[in-house]
Scaffold this motif. Sequence first.
Motif, PDB file in Angstrom:
ATOM      1  N   GLY A 267       0.806  -1.214   0.000  1.00 40.27           N
ATOM      2  CA  GLY A 267       0.000   0.000   0.000  1.00 40.27           C
ATOM      3  C   GLY A 267       0.837   1.261   0.000  1.00 40.27           C
ATOM      4  O   GLY A 267       0.582   2.192  -0.775  1.00 40.27           O
ATOM      5  N   TYR A 268       1.871   1.278   0.865  1.00 41.16           N
ATOM      6  CA  TYR A 268       2.727   2.459   0.905  1.00 41.16           C
ATOM      7  C   TYR A 268       3.540   2.607  -0.385  1.00 41.16           C
ATOM      8  O   TYR A 268       3.818   3.726  -0.817  1.00 41.16           O
ATOM      9  CB  TYR A 268       3.654   2.394   2.119  1.00 41.16           C
ATOM     10  N   ASP A 269       3.926   1.488  -0.993  1.00 45.70           N
ATOM     11  CA  ASP A 269       4.657   1.561  -2.253  1.00 45.70           C
ATOM     12  C   ASP A 269       3.782   2.179  -3.342  1.00 45.70           C
ATOM     13  O   ASP A 269       4.229   3.062  -4.092  1.00 45.70           O
ATOM     14  CB  ASP A 269       5.107   0.154  -2.656  1.00 45.70           C
ATOM     15  N   HIS A 270       2.522   1.724  -3.431  1.00 53.35           N
ATOM     16  CA  HIS A 270       1.601   2.316  -4.398  1.00 53.35           C
ATOM     17  C   HIS A 270       1.377   3.799  -4.098  1.00 53.35           C
ATOM     18  O   HIS A 270       1.305   4.626  -5.020  1.00 53.35           O
ATOM     19  CB  HIS A 270       0.259   1.581  -4.357  1.00 53.35           C
ATOM     20  N   LEU A 271       1.255   4.125  -2.813  1.00 54.68           N
ATOM     21  CA  LEU A 271       1.028   5.521  -2.442  1.00 54.68           C
ATOM     22  C   LEU A 271       2.217   6.402  -2.833  1.00 54.68           C
ATOM     23  O   LEU A 271       2.043   7.493  -3.377  1.00 54.68           O
ATOM     24  CB  LEU A 271       0.773   5.619  -0.946  1.00 54.68           C
ATOM     25  N   MET A 272       3.443   5.910  -2.603  1.00 51.38           N
ATOM     26  CA  MET A 272       4.616   6.691  -2.949  1.00 51.38           C
ATOM     27  C   MET A 272       4.704   6.903  -4.464  1.00 51.38           C
ATOM     28  O   MET A 272       5.005   8.000  -4.935  1.00 51.38           O
ATOM     29  CB  MET A 272       5.879   5.989  -2.435  1.00 51.38           C
TER      30      MET A 272
END
Length: 469
Positions: free
Chosen positions: A185-190
Amino acid sequence: MAVAAALAGLQANINCPVCLDDLRDPVTIECGHNFCRSCIQRSWADLRDRFPCPVCRHPCQDRHPRSNVQLGRMVDIARLLQVTGSQERREDRRLCEKHHRVLSLFCEEDLEVLCPLCAQAPDHQGHQVRPTEEAASHHRRKLRGYLEALRVQVADFLELEAAQDRSQRGLSAQLRRRRRELASGYDHLMRSVEHAQEVALSRLAEEEKDIQLKLSANIVAFSQHICTLRGLLTEVAERSVMADVPLLAGLRSVVGRCEGLKSPAVYRVQVRREGCRLPPQYSALQKIIQTFREEVTLDAETAHPHLLVSEDKKSVAFVRRKRRLRRNPQGFMADAAVLGAERFDRGRHYWEVQVGDKPEWAVGVCGDPPCRKRKRPGAGQDRLWTIQLQDGDYVARGSAPVPLVLKEKPRGIGVYLDYELGQISFYSLNDRSHIHSFLDRFSEALKPYFCPGRDPEPLTVCAARDDEG
């Protein structure tokens, strides 16, 4: 046999009910029972007000019982008889201890003890005693009553222990899965933030380039105008000192140029404000958007006569033949558009529209313009916020049109409305990337807006269930 008979006659009177031995320094209490002085003192050692008899529980008032001299003599006689009949006495003593030993004189939970005097039931004369067999049978039944409840508790806690053990074994796997989900999730957000930053910087660069071109053209126009003014100034100055005839000759041309002089417009620089807004990626933001997902349908009564709304009120297409409709003051007559049936005057809402490969379209939010018959509302009257594809260009149209630069052609548009915040945002369904946001102040009810353009390909509103699961 005579010695044994005599000893048996004395035995009932010289034995202490507490220690079951011969009385030593015998005393008699108020109820008439006899005890060793040391035995009765130990029984009453922790008592203050009432002193119950260890045999019949009669409350005695005097803590210091009187000595029984006569009974002491009987004890001495019995000891003499014991010398000659010790074997018989030992057998009788074993028999006495077998049938009349005291289980408990004082029990905090149950005062039921064996009666060493009469071996009768506890209620026979108020004695808190009973025979060994009867007491054992009573307590055996009582203990058996606990068996089933204890078995049930053991089974329940075994099941709980097994469940806890399974939870402990599954904890590590669950935490690993959660860590992977968070990392993803954080990778997609970044990546989404980086993409949004690139798009915003690209828009700023394009805007800077456009402003520079317009400023350069404006400066060139000013330079040319200054040259014109200087030439005209020189000519007017020279003509003003001429003689009458030369002055009047060609005067009309000079006057016409002076009066018809037009100044170039001043270009005012206005840089678009770019804010930092996080798009709803495949992370917690996506879950938030799903929380506000609306089931939007089309209001056929507001459709333009050239638009055909499907029976399920989810699609709208342009048709060449104009439909005959009942006159509706809320319907569109100039723009080929249709409104959603839902009205939003508070809260947060999200819906999605599939645009596919249509060459032109417009989606957004309508604030109920004063007159839908006019082709172009007046300044300040256009309560319409949309993004649209027209003539191959993407434009965000609110109070003023804003050109959009998109790296990828969106096949679907997500619309997010935050009424209290005064924000309308648009997202590409290709990768959930942010396209554009409007900030305004809302006081009226808002409705979804759809314009399929003038081609027969339909514009489709996505059902809320499409994203479930």
